[in-house]
Design an enzyme around this catalytic site. Structure first.
Site, PDB file in Angstrom:
ATOM      1  N   GLU A  23     -10.363  -2.191   5.597  1.00 53.70           N
ATOM      2  CA  GLU A  23      -9.261  -2.473   6.515  1.00 53.70           C
ATOM      3  C   GLU A  23      -9.769  -2.508   7.949  1.00 53.70           C
ATOM      4  O   GLU A  23      -9.272  -3.247   8.786  1.00 53.70           O
ATOM      5  CB  GLU A  23      -8.187  -1.380   6.376  1.00 53.70           C
ATOM      6  N   SER A  55       0.491   6.683   2.771  1.00 53.75           N
ATOM      7  CA  SER A  55       1.067   7.687   3.678  1.00 53.75           C
ATOM      8  C   SER A  55       2.349   8.300   3.130  1.00 53.75           C
ATOM      9  O   SER A  55       3.089   7.671   2.382  1.00 53.75           O
ATOM     10  CB  SER A  55       1.417   7.042   5.025  1.00 53.75           C
ATOM     11  N   GLU A  88      -6.667   9.672  18.482  1.00 51.90           N
ATOM     12  CA  GLU A  88      -7.389  10.948  18.457  1.00 51.90           C
ATOM     13  C   GLU A  88      -8.264  11.056  17.216  1.00 51.90           C
ATOM     14  O   GLU A  88      -9.350  11.635  17.265  1.00 51.90           O
ATOM     15  CB  GLU A  88      -6.385  12.108  18.504  1.00 51.90           C
ATOM     16  N   SER A 123       4.270  -1.418   4.274  1.00 55.21           N
ATOM     17  CA  SER A 123       4.783  -2.649   4.847  1.00 55.21           C
ATOM     18  C   SER A 123       4.987  -3.686   3.754  1.00 55.21           C
ATOM     19  O   SER A 123       4.177  -3.832   2.848  1.00 55.21           O
ATOM     20  CB  SER A 123       3.862  -3.176   5.939  1.00 55.21           C
ATOM     21  N   GLN A 140       0.838  -1.192   0.000  1.00 55.52           N
ATOM     22  CA  GLN A 140       0.000   0.000   0.000  1.00 55.52           C
ATOM     23  C   GLN A 140       0.876   1.247   0.000  1.00 55.52           C
ATOM     24  O   GLN A 140       1.748   1.386   0.858  1.00 55.52           O
ATOM     25  CB  GLN A 140      -0.874  -0.039   1.268  1.00 55.52           C
TER      26      GLN A 140
END
Lengths: 369, 402, 369, 402
Positions: free
Chosen positions: B245, B130, B373, B162, B127
């Site tokens: 996910e 990010s 958060e 990953s 993936q």
């Protein structure tokens, strides 16, 4: 009444801070990890030269003879920079127990060499797992043939020159002084969670050792006092670490933009860090009071130290965890500096026993008062 | 409400369980299994499952699936979980992210091209979402893709991918239009990880491991046929991936369970005999145990909803939230009750080492796939209907943001 | 597998909800407090008429014979509206222990009257302070002269018609069935923290009473089962209360303006309520599973109930406190509705023992499994 | 650092302690003291202190003070605290709020008029700040004062004015200009509580008590000479009041202390003997004890700062924050360890009743004088230098706010 450091103490803090900031940088820490160094020899040498190692060792034994408060001031800076040195082992624990329980000759022999940094000493009380208020009598045994048995984990044990070891002698708890440089001691380095503070297992087999005993010294009492003393000093190390984590997180939160705003403008982050600040200041207030009690032999010293340790444990635990959290993914990388403190926090918590043990001590002290 | 199997469910479970008993053992792994062997076994196990028709239980038959029910898929996962098999991202990203997004947003050709080989373990995925400056705020990503004839030219840097070094293909989110608001200028691609211009560098993690990577892309060319969905539809595609996910993170390693900790406490000496005889140890472990059970039971409730045809909503966020926070607390405590031995371990002290690993890993869990958060915000806003955060980037073109 | 209420159960919930919403309004609760009413007789009557009181009592003893799951569904609505009724005392605890430990005759005599609401019954196990897993043998004693001793606090004790009382009989724990309408029992109302749930002290002096005993019934077992059963049902009452608190706070936060924004737009408030939601859903998931176990005699029923109680305690405690906090000053007034739940939460926590006790039960159950 | 008295401090302490020994006993109160008697004793004790020169230790002599040092004031409070005296809002608001604000913002005439009678207990005060729609957001208040010749005409409703029904005068914050931003249109007044048009109604609290009031003001006239500071300077005056309030909230009732709870636990039966023999009870009580000690020690650090001439900053917020949260948790727990008896009490069970009262009272403490959340914001913003909240009311005239 005056609840503030003296000018001399403030100057001492500044000196220590300057040295540590210069030498014990995050990159230096990374280097030490990569080199699998036992400790930061450069820093240790510098501290020795400035007299910090002997700060609280009596003048007659080669130290400067300052009080626990001054040693605590240095400890805070050690904690702030997560220094990789056998500070607690050698100049806090070993020096103290020799001072409390050693004969004049033992003190004359060893304390000056600890104060000068010539040798590194350690105190070894553990024999495997458990976090107990009243551990059983050690399996390690000292008799006329010498010291036999296993101690683990021993802080800095594989390279220290000298160890004070808890053992049994004539069926009672005793303290044995062992020269670790002699042959025949089996030393195995353990895998340490804090990559900057190494531990070992030591196996003795009829190893020559001498008792640490003043005529009227009670080993149990000396040990109790030494661990309490260490708890008071380590609280400041924890507070130094807490403060670093707090401001590291604060600074990062003011840099990092997220959804078009500073990360630090989110109330969740503000409140998280405000709560760390509250814990820090509670811990600091309690630690200052405890070290004053210690230096002045106040009647509530035991209680004050337990209070101080509990709040220092609480503050550093929260700060170390939430510092990583505020940093997000970047905190999970070796290149960031959060992990040093995340690991050190656990170490300082494990070193002298956790919340349960100190809560017990505190309630007993309050009830006895 | 009924936690027992219906007759149909019982029959399917028994069939699966027998098949697993015959086939799973030769693929199982241990803590010592090396990375290369893990990857090989993972692919082989995937192929085995595909062969038996268990690889894509919910997928239609024409793409290699079984066209089974949600409940069958749940039952299979449960039974499969009883063996130590090489599951996880290597084959998981393809199944739980790539195929769903291709199915929902891609073309039939794309699905045909990728679904079957993915199910068979012939193609593995990573993936590429990010970036260093775009984590929680994913839509702030900077990797750009510029159209050049029939191809896109990609430049940028991704992080936290990953297993990228083992992946054949990647799912990539890139910015194709910086002149519109940040969520609107994104497009979704499939990228061949063997393409020229891709440089994968391991990240040194605080755990000492390097199973995450940084992926640098310099003038990497992607044929337009590997674009998923319309240009500018990338955000919707990413949401599809993240939603599927969300429900899959409920699997626990054995050493992460509170049972493991209860066992450890019972074996650790303490003032009253063992650490587990301390009331406070009991109370903490009991509390975490109740959270862990709550997480499992909530997961079952979500699965019931799924099997009734309604997808997991934002409330599913609580699964990871509860899990990651509990994990950090309980692992930290697990180290504490062992005293100094929890921190300096002999090579033989497996339990102490697991506790340490978990304590480190929990910090990643509290951040990955939505930080604590962010998840709390999602629950407050999407479940409780409370106002969104004031934002500084709403409706502002990406290239005009500070 | 199906983790959802059945259609019948959902309809039951709706019916109960409709009735309670209509009758047990906040103003009604205020009225009951001002009148120092023992309980809401109107509501009790209505519940009786709709058959809710006998929901889980076997059909042969005048009930509807539904399972624990259906009773839990009703309990949730009781909790949601903070109803002022002896629900737990009479139809949960007393009915259950008579069902478990009573002779056929005792069941025939009392259960139909409890189911119809004709009488109110209570179970009394306490003799003063303490929250213990293994309380000592009761001081209350039953012998050939009758029942003698003091019980306190007894829920609804001063007006209930019937009590099952723990006592000692021939040196062992026993259960005595006492008709409270007879003369000679001294009843003193206590000051109750939950103003809507009254308690009393009962003093017996050679009071006529009969043993509650099936031939092969072990009182300890019957008591253990009854308290576990009550914990499972009360968990739903706690969950109903939690949900009310959560949405009361949410709604207020969306109304109230502060610094030019909705109170509910602040992240501190959003996260506070999101955390309550998480605790609520964890508790609900665990409670649903526990009641299913109970209704189906699953082997892990004991463990599931302890889990359920721990998470219900946690959820309601946080919700009741933070609901008041979100309301600010207004929450501190009698006119607001927060206080009903703030008081009821403590009551439901105290009624069957707190976290420590149930943690103990849970760890024992897990270890035994 | 030295917690022992200097020779001067020791001398003053001994003088005070002797004077108290001779004078305090006849003014002490008990839990049963009725309200009227409390008020009468409070005033008489204040007069006694004034007579002996201990009423306004830090105030200059010309207003009836002692012109003493901050440390002397601290020492007096410490020694005075050893007796159960009728302190608190009745005379406290005058000393700790009214005089400081008059001194800092008022005229010399105003100070002469009010300081001495206040110090002597002849005038008592209440605070008229909060309103139903202006609590944490105090500057949002709506009570208006309109100039009419030499007088101001006040209309509005105040709330949470403790002891208003016993007060002679009030300190009042009112809006005098709705056309400017909300903080800027406020003015500060002294108001005679016997003025026509004032209607004081007790609030029924959840504690069952009614020591707070709502105060309705209808065309109440205040001569301009009772205005404090300039028109529009009200917010600065209010801040002076709130700052001097902040440090004074550290006094604990005995039953609020953790010591009391330790004692209670030691007397409550438990599985291991008493409740205090439970490890978890010990651990919680020890934690709260460490917070309470931290609060005391932090308070002493603040006092040291004060005596060195630097005022308490926003960091002092942590005192009430730590206190109120701990109080709610520990009182709730104190009820819990007693089991059902902590909830349904015999008239003789004083301890259980105190625990219940504290559990109720703690909810007020978590809100009054800055809610938990407001205090955390203050610490984050003013101590840690983090950004302020985004506001919807900044620089907008009050009468244009939604």
């Amino acid at each position: 009444m005056n609840f503030d450091l003296s000018d001399d103490q403030k100057m001492l803090a500044e000196q220590a801070n300057k040295l540590l900031a210069e030498v014990s940088t995050p990159d230096r820490l990374r280097q030490l990890i990569d080199e699998k160094a036992d400790y930061d020899q450069v820093l240790w040498q510098n501290l020795a030269e400035l007299g910090f190692l002997g700060a609280a060792i009596p003048e007659e034994f080669g130290g400067i003879g300052m009080s626990a408060m001054e040693l605590a001031v240095v400890a805070e800076e050690v904690g702030r920079y997560n220094a990789a040195i056998p500070f607690v082992s050698s100049v806090v624990q070993a020096a103290k127990i020799i001072e409390l329980a050693g004969t004049q000759k033992q003190k004359e022999t060893w304390l000056p060499r600890i104060a000068s940094g010539e040798i590194i000493a350690t105190l070894s009380t553990h024999e495997g797992a458990g976090d107990m208020q009243s551990p059983p009598l050690p399996q390690c045994r000292l008799d006329s043939n010498g010291l036999s048995g296993k101690k683990l984990p021993v802080a800095d044990g594989h390279y220290a020159h000298l160890a004070v070891v808890t053992c049994q002698h004539q069926g009672k708890l005793a303290l044995a002084l062992v020269d670790l440089t002699q042959d025949g001691i089996q030393k195995t380095q353990l895998s340490s969670f804090d990559e900057l503070r190494p531990f070992a297992q030591l196996s003795f087999d009829q190893t020559p050792a001498e008792l640490l005993e003043l005529d009227d010294c009670d080993s149990q009492q000396a040990l109790y006092k030494t661990l309490n003393y260490a708890a008071a000093i380590i609280a400041l190390e924890q507070i130094g670490g807490t403060e670093t984590c707090l401001y590291m997180a604060r600074d990062y939160s003011l840099e990092r933009q997220i959804f078009g705003r500073k990360l630090g403008s989110y109330q969740a982050i503000k409140h998280k860090l405000a709560q760390v600040y509250v814990k820090l200041e509670i811990a600091r207030s309690n630690a200052m009071y405890a070290t004053w009690c210690l230096a002045n032999n106040a009647s509530d010293t035991g209680e004050a130290i337990a209070v101080s340790r509990l709040s220092a444990l609480d503050a550093f635990e929260t700060a170390a965890r939430e510092n990583l959290q505020v940093h997000g993914g970047i905190g999970y990388t070796f290149e960031a500096n959060c992990h040093f403190y995340y690991r050190r926090e656990r170490l300082l918590a494990g070193l002298l026993g956790g919340k349960s043990l100190w809560s017990d001590k505190l309630i007993n002290a309050v009830k006895a008062a | 409400m009924d936690f027992n199997d219906t007759p149909d469910e019982a029959a399917f479970r028994s069939e699966v369980s027998q098949w697993l008993m015959q086939n799973a053992p030769e693929f199982t792994i241990t803590a010592d299994t090396k990375e290369q062997e893990f990857v090989a076994k993972a692919k082989a196990w995937q192929a085995k499952k595909a062969e038996a028709g268990y690889a894509g239980i919910r997928l239609p038959k024409d793409v290699g699936g079984r066209a089974g029910s949600e409940m069958e898929s749940i039952l299979f996962d449960t039974e499969e979980g009883k063996y130590e098999l090489p599951l996880g991202p290597v084959v998981g990203i393809g199944q739980s992210m790539a195929i769903p997004v291709i199915r929902k947003h891609g073309t039939e050709d794309q699905l045909k091209r990728f679904a079957e080989p993915t199910l068979k373990g012939d193609i593995t995925w990573c993936q590429l979402f990010s970036e260093p400056a775009a984590g929680s705020d994913l839509a702030g990503l900077r990797t750009k893709a510029v159209k050049d004839g029939d191809e896109w030219v990609v430049n940028g840097q991704k992080v936290w991918s990953s297993w990228a070094h083992h992946a054949d293909w990647g799912i990539l989110l890139a910015r194709t239009d910086p002149t519109v608001a940040k969520h609107k200028g994104l497009t979704f691609f499939l990228i061949d990880m063997k393409s020229p211009g891709i440089d994968i560098r391991p990240i040194r993690q605080i755990s000492g491991e390097s199973d995450f990577n940084e992926t640098f892309m310099t003038d990497v060319r992607i044929p337009d046929k590997y674009r998923i969905g319309e240009v500018g539809e990338g955000w919707a595609c990413a949401m599809t991936v993240l939603t599927s996910e969300r429900l899959s993170s409920a699997e626990l390693k054995e050493s992460e369970s509170v049972d493991y900790l209860i066992e450890l406490a019972a074996q650790t000496p303490g003032d009253r005999g063992t650490a587990l005889d301390n009331d406070c140890v009991r109370e903490r472990l009991a509390y975490w145990y109740s959270l862990e059970q709550g997480q499992k039971n909530f997961h079952l409730r979500m699965l019931t909803k799924l099997s009734q045809g309604s997808g997991p909503g934002a409330e599913a966020s609580l699964l990871k939230l509860v899990y990651a926070q509990r994990l950090q607390q309980s692992a930290g405590f697990g180290m504490e009750i062992q005293g100094l031995s929890g921190l300096a371990t002999s090579p033989s002290d497996h339990a102490a080492e697991e506790m340490q690993k978990t304590y480190i890993w929990s910090t990643a869990m509290r951040v990955a796939g939505g930080a604590d958060e962010v998840l709390l915000n999602q629950i407050a806003e999407r479940v409780l209907g409370m106002p969104g955060e004031m934002r500084g980037d709403k409706n502002i073109p990406f290239n005009e943001l500070a």
